[in-house]
Design a protein around this motif. Sequence first.
Motif, PDB file in Angstrom:
ATOM      1  N   GLN A 108     -81.332  88.065  77.235  1.00  0.00           N
ATOM      2  CA  GLN A 108     -80.854  87.928  75.860  1.00  0.00           C
ATOM      3  C   GLN A 108     -82.007  87.616  74.917  1.00  0.00           C
ATOM      4  OE1 GLN A 108     -77.662  85.133  75.377  1.00  0.00           O
ATOM      5  NE2 GLN A 108     -77.659  85.259  73.141  1.00  0.00           N
ATOM      6  N   ALA A 109     -82.940  86.779  75.380  1.00  0.00           N
ATOM      7  CA  ALA A 109     -84.096  86.437  74.552  1.00  0.00           C
ATOM      8  C   ALA A 109     -84.960  87.665  74.284  1.00  0.00           C
ATOM      9  CB  ALA A 109     -84.914  85.348  75.229  1.00  0.00           C
ATOM     10  N   ALA A 112     -83.782  90.789  74.204  1.00  0.00           N
ATOM     11  CA  ALA A 112     -83.007  91.619  73.280  1.00  0.00           C
ATOM     12  C   ALA A 112     -83.091  91.102  71.849  1.00  0.00           C
ATOM     13  CB  ALA A 112     -81.546  91.673  73.733  1.00  0.00           C
ATOM     14  N   GLU A 113     -83.201  89.781  71.696  1.00  0.00           N
ATOM     15  CA  GLU A 113     -83.275  89.176  70.364  1.00  0.00           C
ATOM     16  C   GLU A 113     -84.697  89.095  69.822  1.00  0.00           C
ATOM     17  OE1 GLU A 113     -81.373  85.417  70.776  1.00  0.00           O
ATOM     18  OE2 GLU A 113     -79.359  86.271  71.034  1.00  0.00           O
TER      19      GLU A 113
END
Length: 252
Positions: free
Chosen positions: A3-4, A6-7
């Motif tokens: 997620q990190a 992707a962000e």
Amino acid sequence: MLQAIAEGIYPAKLWKYRPNNNFTDDIFQSQALYFPYPPQLNDPFDCQIQPISCTPAEVTAFVHQNNAGRSSADLRAMVAEATKNPAGFRRSINESMRKYINKLGVCSFTTNFDNLLMWAHYTESHKGLCLGFDVAQDPELFITPLKVRYAPTYPVYNHLTESAQIADKVLAVKSDHWIYEEEVRVVKSPMPANQKVSFNPLALREVLFGYNMPVNERRRIKHLAKKNGFGHTIFKQAVISPNSYSLTFVTC
């Protein structure tokens, strides 16, 4: 971790410049990366701190937190000894911290694959190569990447109150002379005896050959890589731009 990425908090791709030698061959053969200890890094100023004074309150809190189960009398005696000889206490704490740091494995990467200084300094004047890793293909290996900050002086770090920040405060700060490296570090502990950490072969997505790498060496490395599970890896050759101080890379 994913997620990190992707962000945009963590880099999606990391690069590692390497000379063309037996140690680089071993990366392909063993599917593992070497994690040197801090004293083995090429900069003797690396992982240093500014010594600071500790207040009596900080000393008291530190002694109590790190000596659970000791009697109140023992704790009072330890605090009294530490505050009576603050220089000796600080020296003891710093030595303990240094021993801890020196057992950590640190593998260096960068976010920049076409930096001319990096090609000159770390690939033996463009005769080596640059390895491109897809972080999402092996999040366990790359957790947690530390983006290095560059400063003119050693970082200020208080082990009594900031021990949880030791990686960010000590391992992720370097002299601003090195700012061109755009370094990202991965830290491991404990380290195996050979200081090597295996990685998922799928994570190695690209190999960029330096402009001065001989053709026969390019062929040898491609064969070595494909023989050891890197058939998916893309190989490219550096080409010097005719109009500017820059490199382009073409599939080879």
